[in-house]
Structure formats: structure tokens, C-alpha cells
Design a protein around this motif. Sequence first.
Motif, PDB file in Angstrom:
ATOM      1  N   UNK A   1      -7.520   9.375  -6.151  1.00 29.13           N
ATOM      2  CA  UNK A   1      -6.906   8.091  -6.498  1.00 29.13           C
ATOM      3  C   UNK A   1      -6.638   7.244  -5.255  1.00 29.13           C
ATOM      4  N   UNK A   2      -6.224   7.878  -4.171  1.00 27.59           N
ATOM      5  CA  UNK A   2      -5.983   7.153  -2.921  1.00 27.59           C
ATOM      6  C   UNK A   2      -7.280   6.558  -2.388  1.00 27.59           C
TER       7      UNK A   2
ATOM      8  N   UNK B   1     -11.029   1.976  -1.694  1.00 27.15           N
ATOM      9  CA  UNK B   1     -12.321   1.381  -2.048  1.00 27.15           C
ATOM     10  C   UNK B   1     -12.118   0.042  -2.762  1.00 27.15           C
ATOM     11  N   UNK B   2     -11.207   0.000  -3.735  1.00 23.99           N
ATOM     12  CA  UNK B   2     -10.942  -1.254  -4.461  1.00 23.99           C
ATOM     13  C   UNK B   2     -10.376  -2.304  -3.522  1.00 23.99           C
ATOM     14  N   UNK B   3      -9.478  -1.888  -2.628  1.00 25.10           N
ATOM     15  CA  UNK B   3      -8.891  -2.862  -1.704  1.00 25.10           C
ATOM     16  C   UNK B   3      -9.917  -3.386  -0.707  1.00 25.10           C
ATOM     17  N   UNK B   4     -11.018  -2.646  -0.501  1.00 30.14           N
ATOM     18  CA  UNK B   4     -12.045  -3.113   0.431  1.00 30.14           C
ATOM     19  C   UNK B   4     -12.738  -4.378  -0.067  1.00 30.14           C
TER      20      UNK B   4
ATOM     21  N   UNK C   1       0.839  -1.206   0.000  1.00 27.16           N
ATOM     22  CA  UNK C   1       0.000   0.000   0.000  1.00 27.16           C
ATOM     23  C   UNK C   1       0.874   1.256   0.000  1.00 27.16           C
ATOM     24  N   UNK C   2       1.947   1.245   0.777  1.00 27.86           N
ATOM     25  CA  UNK C   2       2.838   2.395   0.827  1.00 27.86           C
ATOM     26  C   UNK C   2       3.497   2.632  -0.536  1.00 27.86           C
ATOM     27  N   UNK C   3       3.877   1.562  -1.214  1.00 29.87           N
ATOM     28  CA  UNK C   3       4.460   1.686  -2.547  1.00 29.87           C
ATOM     29  C   UNK C   3       3.442   2.280  -3.526  1.00 29.87           C
ATOM     30  N   UNK C   4       2.201   1.813  -3.453  1.00 28.29           N
ATOM     31  CA  UNK C   4       1.158   2.349  -4.336  1.00 28.29           C
ATOM     32  C   UNK C   4       0.875   3.823  -4.035  1.00 28.29           C
ATOM     33  N   UNK C   5       0.867   4.189  -2.766  1.00 29.11           N
ATOM     34  CA  UNK C   5       0.640   5.580  -2.391  1.00 29.11           C
ATOM     35  C   UNK C   5       1.785   6.474  -2.860  1.00 29.11           C
TER      36      UNK C   5
END
Length: 141
Positions: A80-81, A86-89, A43-47
Amino acid sequence: MRILRGVEIPIAICISYTILSMVNVIIDLLRGRASGSHYNSIAMLLLCTIAVLVLSIHHLFDEWSPVVMIIIQYVIAMGLVLLLVFISSFFTEVSEGGYKDIIISFTVPYMIGAFIYYSSVFRSAKRQDRLIQEINSGREK
């Protein structure tokens, strides 16, 4: 203004990710907690990727004032975050205050990174303006 291109974008992402990961580890050590899970690292990499990509498109908003440009970029990044959360939910449970937490967790490092990025961009623009003025004054003589 300087635009990130090609290999500079992944380098900026890697540098941002490394700095944030190290800060996260240090904070966890000071609090006496174990480091986060692998999901947190991804998640940190994506952020970091979202932040760097959104900041690197500042040239698309050059016709607007710098304040408006910065606000628009922040809104795009935050959108986007939140879409990512939302997608990860669908794959993992988001805690009750998860959306509020991600807004705070993203905003603070984003603002620090944006300040550093825009400081270098505006410094570069001033340097280029000064060089242009020197060239123009040399032609007039």
C-alpha cells in the motif's frame, strides 16, 4: 485478542501521527534543518493510517502463526505504501532513490509500532487465557 474498533482506530492514527511528527521535528532540529513541507505532513498522516489499519486487521490472520501473520501484514502495508508513492508520482516528482527511501522510512517506525502493538495484543491474550483458566478451575472445585 483485542481488536481496534470504531473510534479507537482514528485515535490510534492521531497518536501515531503526533508521535512521528514530533520525532521528525526533533530530528530536523538536531540536524539544523527546517521542518518538512505540508506534503510531507500529509504523506506521514497517510502512512500512519496505512500502518494502523493494517495492524488492526490482525484478527483476519489468526489461523496462521504469529510470525506468518506479521510478515503478511508487513507485505500488505508495504504494498500500500509503494502504491501510494506510485500514485503520488503522477502529481509530484519522486526522487531517484525515493522508493528505497520510503521503504526504509516506513519500515523502521512500522516495526517499532508493530512491536508495541503486538506486545500489548499478546499480553492481553495471556491475561484472557489466565482468566479462563481461573474460571475453569473454579468450576471444577
